[in-house]
Design an enzyme around this catalytic site. Structure first.
Site, mmCIF file in Angstrom:
data_model
loop_
_atom_site.group_PDB
_atom_site.id
_atom_site.type_symbol
_atom_site.label_atom_id
_atom_site.label_comp_id
_atom_site.label_asym_id
_atom_site.label_seq_id
_atom_site.Cartn_x
_atom_site.Cartn_y
_atom_site.Cartn_z
ATOM 1 N N ALA A 66 0.844 -1.207 0.000
ATOM 2 C CA ALA A 66 0.000 0.000 0.000
ATOM 3 C C ALA A 66 0.870 1.244 0.000
ATOM 4 O O ALA A 66 1.198 1.786 -1.059
ATOM 5 C CB ALA A 66 -0.948 -0.019 1.187
ATOM 6 N N ARG A 67 1.303 1.664 1.185
ATOM 7 C CA ARG A 67 2.181 2.821 1.291
ATOM 8 C C ARG A 67 3.179 2.588 2.418
ATOM 9 O O ARG A 67 2.818 2.122 3.506
ATOM 10 C CB ARG A 67 1.389 4.094 1.584
ATOM 11 C CG ARG A 67 0.783 4.715 0.345
ATOM 12 C CD ARG A 67 1.858 5.212 -0.628
ATOM 13 N NE ARG A 67 1.335 5.778 -1.856
ATOM 14 C CZ ARG A 67 1.075 5.089 -2.963
ATOM 15 N NH1 ARG A 67 1.257 3.783 -2.997
ATOM 16 N NH2 ARG A 67 0.642 5.703 -4.043
ATOM 17 N N GLU A 81 11.109 6.961 -1.325
ATOM 18 C CA GLU A 81 11.405 6.255 -2.582
ATOM 19 C C GLU A 81 12.074 7.208 -3.567
ATOM 20 O O GLU A 81 11.728 8.391 -3.577
ATOM 21 C CB GLU A 81 10.113 5.702 -3.196
ATOM 22 C CG GLU A 81 9.461 4.660 -2.303
ATOM 23 C CD GLU A 81 8.165 4.080 -2.899
ATOM 24 O OE1 GLU A 81 7.792 4.468 -4.029
ATOM 25 O OE2 GLU A 81 7.539 3.251 -2.231
ATOM 26 N N HIS A 125 8.340 -0.867 -5.636
ATOM 27 C CA HIS A 125 7.030 -0.255 -5.935
ATOM 28 C C HIS A 125 6.511 -0.726 -7.296
ATOM 29 O O HIS A 125 6.256 0.083 -8.195
ATOM 30 C CB HIS A 125 7.135 1.277 -5.881
ATOM 31 C CG HIS A 125 5.819 1.952 -5.638
ATOM 32 N ND1 HIS A 125 5.688 3.086 -4.869
ATOM 33 C CD2 HIS A 125 4.552 1.665 -6.053
ATOM 34 C CE1 HIS A 125 4.421 3.462 -4.835
ATOM 35 N NE2 HIS A 125 3.709 2.613 -5.550
HETATM 36 P P1 NAD Z 1 -9.314 2.589 -1.423
HETATM 37 O O1 NAD Z 1 -9.516 4.014 -1.075
HETATM 38 O O2 NAD Z 1 -10.253 1.938 -2.384
HETATM 39 O O3 NAD Z 1 -9.308 1.697 -0.089
HETATM 40 C C1 NAD Z 1 -8.649 2.087 1.079
HETATM 41 C C2 NAD Z 1 -9.422 1.506 2.246
HETATM 42 O O4 NAD Z 1 -8.708 1.834 3.447
HETATM 43 C C3 NAD Z 1 -10.829 2.093 2.396
HETATM 44 O O5 NAD Z 1 -11.804 1.058 2.453
HETATM 45 C C4 NAD Z 1 -10.771 2.882 3.694
HETATM 46 O O6 NAD Z 1 -11.994 2.843 4.413
HETATM 47 C C5 NAD Z 1 -9.673 2.133 4.434
HETATM 48 N N1 NAD Z 1 -9.083 2.904 5.515
HETATM 49 C C6 NAD Z 1 -8.842 4.241 5.572
HETATM 50 N N2 NAD Z 1 -8.308 4.568 6.761
HETATM 51 C C7 NAD Z 1 -8.212 3.407 7.462
HETATM 52 C C8 NAD Z 1 -7.738 3.098 8.757
HETATM 53 N N3 NAD Z 1 -7.266 4.038 9.579
HETATM 54 N N4 NAD Z 1 -7.766 1.809 9.157
HETATM 55 C C9 NAD Z 1 -8.241 0.828 8.336
HETATM 56 N N5 NAD Z 1 -8.727 1.078 7.115
HETATM 57 C C10 NAD Z 1 -8.697 2.352 6.667
HETATM 58 O O7 NAD Z 1 -7.815 2.490 -1.937
HETATM 59 P P2 NAD Z 1 -7.220 1.318 -2.831
HETATM 60 O O8 NAD Z 1 -7.426 1.646 -4.250
HETATM 61 O O9 NAD Z 1 -7.706 0.026 -2.320
HETATM 62 O O10 NAD Z 1 -5.654 1.488 -2.527
HETATM 63 C C11 NAD Z 1 -5.143 1.025 -1.302
HETATM 64 C C12 NAD Z 1 -3.690 1.446 -1.133
HETATM 65 O O11 NAD Z 1 -2.893 0.795 -2.091
HETATM 66 C C13 NAD Z 1 -3.421 2.942 -1.302
HETATM 67 O O12 NAD Z 1 -2.452 3.335 -0.357
HETATM 68 C C14 NAD Z 1 -2.840 3.028 -2.695
HETATM 69 O O13 NAD Z 1 -2.066 4.170 -2.884
HETATM 70 C C15 NAD Z 1 -2.030 1.750 -2.705
HETATM 71 N N6 NAD Z 1 -1.669 1.239 -4.023
HETATM 72 C C16 NAD Z 1 -0.387 0.825 -4.192
HETATM 73 C C17 NAD Z 1 -0.016 0.276 -5.410
HETATM 74 C C18 NAD Z 1 1.388 -0.193 -5.629
HETATM 75 O O14 NAD Z 1 1.902 0.002 -6.708
HETATM 76 N N7 NAD Z 1 2.014 -0.818 -4.656
HETATM 77 C C19 NAD Z 1 -0.947 0.177 -6.456
HETATM 78 C C20 NAD Z 1 -2.253 0.587 -6.225
HETATM 79 C C21 NAD Z 1 -2.617 1.104 -4.990
HETATM 80 C C1 MLT Z 2 -0.796 3.952 -6.847
HETATM 81 O O1 MLT Z 2 -1.108 4.540 -5.794
HETATM 82 O O2 MLT Z 2 -1.558 3.891 -7.821
HETATM 83 C C2 MLT Z 2 0.510 3.266 -6.875
HETATM 84 O O3 MLT Z 2 1.459 3.967 -6.175
HETATM 85 C C3 MLT Z 2 0.932 2.814 -8.215
HETATM 86 C C4 MLT Z 2 1.938 3.625 -8.960
HETATM 87 O O4 MLT Z 2 1.615 4.654 -9.544
HETATM 88 O O5 MLT Z 2 3.094 3.193 -9.026
#
Ligand code: NAD
Ligand code: MLT
Length: 309
Positions: A228-229, A258, A277
């Site tokens: 996630a982050r 990063e 990432h």
């Molecule tokens: P989303 O907004 O659909 O889901 C996030 C969820 O987290 C929501 O259901 C929200 O209610 C919940 N949340 C918020 N605060 C919270 C807390 N304190 N405790 C528990 N739950 C909480 O987002 P998403 O599209 O599912 O993305 C999730 C994460 O993944 C984000 O940080 C996004 O940036 C990351 N991401 C990373 C990559 C990567 O390349 N590694 C790719 C896509 C998304």
């Molecule tokens: C995202 O939040 O969508 C991810 O960090 C994916 C990315 O752009 O690398």
């Protein structure tokens, strides 16, 4: 209109902007004064996670109409400053969800079966068959922290592999969790019950550092996966917990800073699997987020509604 792109996005997005009649300039890896210079005459800025869009960027770009994030997380964009300067911030919340979920599943298997470690040793000629006794996912409990778009896709996939599902997300209802076969529980219970804990929250002031030493201690013997982050999980505490055997292993795709520095403690622990990432790095996902953000910029320039502003 001029669109400045400061992190690489798929060509399909650049083509869509040009086909709509806009000028597209790419300036990858610019930061500091060079970024401020590059953005000075831009009407739109397109970024992924590599560009910090700070208040100074908004101040340096008086003609900026929209910042487009070709992906999900907008934690690298100062939203308050954007609002103060009347600039739209849009993201692409759908296009890379499946890619991120699949990478999470891959990282879960990678840590459960020590695949990168065994691969690295075999490449040096070591047949270390006796050193890797893995853990099956079947019949284990998956704890999902953040049951949003990515968390739900991960739950579906790992649930179908025989894992029991518990989840902590204070913002979703039991009805949605029921559809996934997940039991919504309190945060501590999620940590205690999970054999594998997977993190899928955004990085916000509320989630920053939410998993540190005390929380990892509740996961005795478990595995942690973070795609996630980086800032959500304390990196020093995670490295120490795997090193001292509190956790059996971890898999980490995202880091607080990063590109990650070579002296990050997570890089030094054998049972921590790391990737740079890569969660969204599939052709399909990159094409989808690039065209989605291009469409939104074209709409903003035409004074039409912006879908994910
Ligand atoms: P989303 O907004 O659909 O889901 C996030 C969820 O987290 C929501 O259901 C929200 O209610 C919940 N949340 C918020 N605060 C919270 C807390 N304190 N405790 C528990 N739950 C909480 O987002 P998403 O599209 O599912 O993305 C999730 C994460 O993944 C984000 O940080 C996004 O940036 C990351 N991401 C990373 C990559 C990567 O390349 N590694 C790719 C896509 C998304
Ligand atoms: C995202 O939040 O969508 C991810 O960090 C994916 C990315 O752009 O690398």
């Amino acid at each position: 209109m001029k669109v400045l792109v400061t992190d690489p996005i798929a060509d399909a997005g650049l083509t869509r902007l040009r086909d709509a009649g806009h000028e597209v300039e790419t300036a990858y890896d610019v930061e500091g004064a060079a970024l401020l210079d590059a953005v000075a005459d831009a009407n739109a800025l397109v970024v992924r996670s590599g560009t910090d869009v700070t208040e100074a960027v908004f101040e340096a770009a008086p003609d900026l109409v929209i910042v487009g994030r070709a992906g999900i997380g907008v934690d690298n964009i100062d939203i308050d400053a954007a609002t103060d300067h009347g600039v739209i911030v849009a993201n692409a919340p759908e296009g890379n969800v499946r890619a991120a979920a699949e990478h999470t599943v891959a990282m879960t298997f990678a840590t459960a079966r020590s695949i990168p470690q065994a691969h690295a040793r075999l490449r040096t000629g070591e047949w270390a068959k006796g050193d890797y006794l893995g853990t099956e996912l079947n019949a284990k409990t998956l704890g999902v922290v953040g049951l949003g778009r990515v968390g739900q896709e991960v739950a579906k996939r790992l649930g179908s592999l025989g894992m029991d599902l518990v989840a902590y997300d204070p913002y979703i209802g039991q009805e949605r969790a029921d559809q996934l076969g997940a039991e919504l529980v309190e945060f501590e219970a999620c940590l205690e019950r999970a054999d594998f804990l997977t993190v899928h929250t955004p990085l916000t002031p509320e989630t920053e550092g939410m998993i540190a030493g005390d929380e990892l201690a509740l996961m005795e013997g478990g595995y942690l996966v973070n795609c996630a982050r980086g800032g959500v999980v304390d990196e020093d505490a995670l490295a120490a917990a795997v090193e001292d055997g509190t956790l059996a292993g971890a898999a980490v795709d995202v880091f607080a800073d990063e590109p990650v520095s070579p002296d990050n403690p997570l890089l030094a622990v054998d049972d921590v699997v790391v990737t740079p990432h890569l969660g969204a790095s599939t052709e399909a996902a990159q094409e989808h987020v690039a065209t989605s953000i291009a469409d939104q910029i074209v709409a903003a320039f035409a004074d039409e509604p912006v879908a994910n502003a």
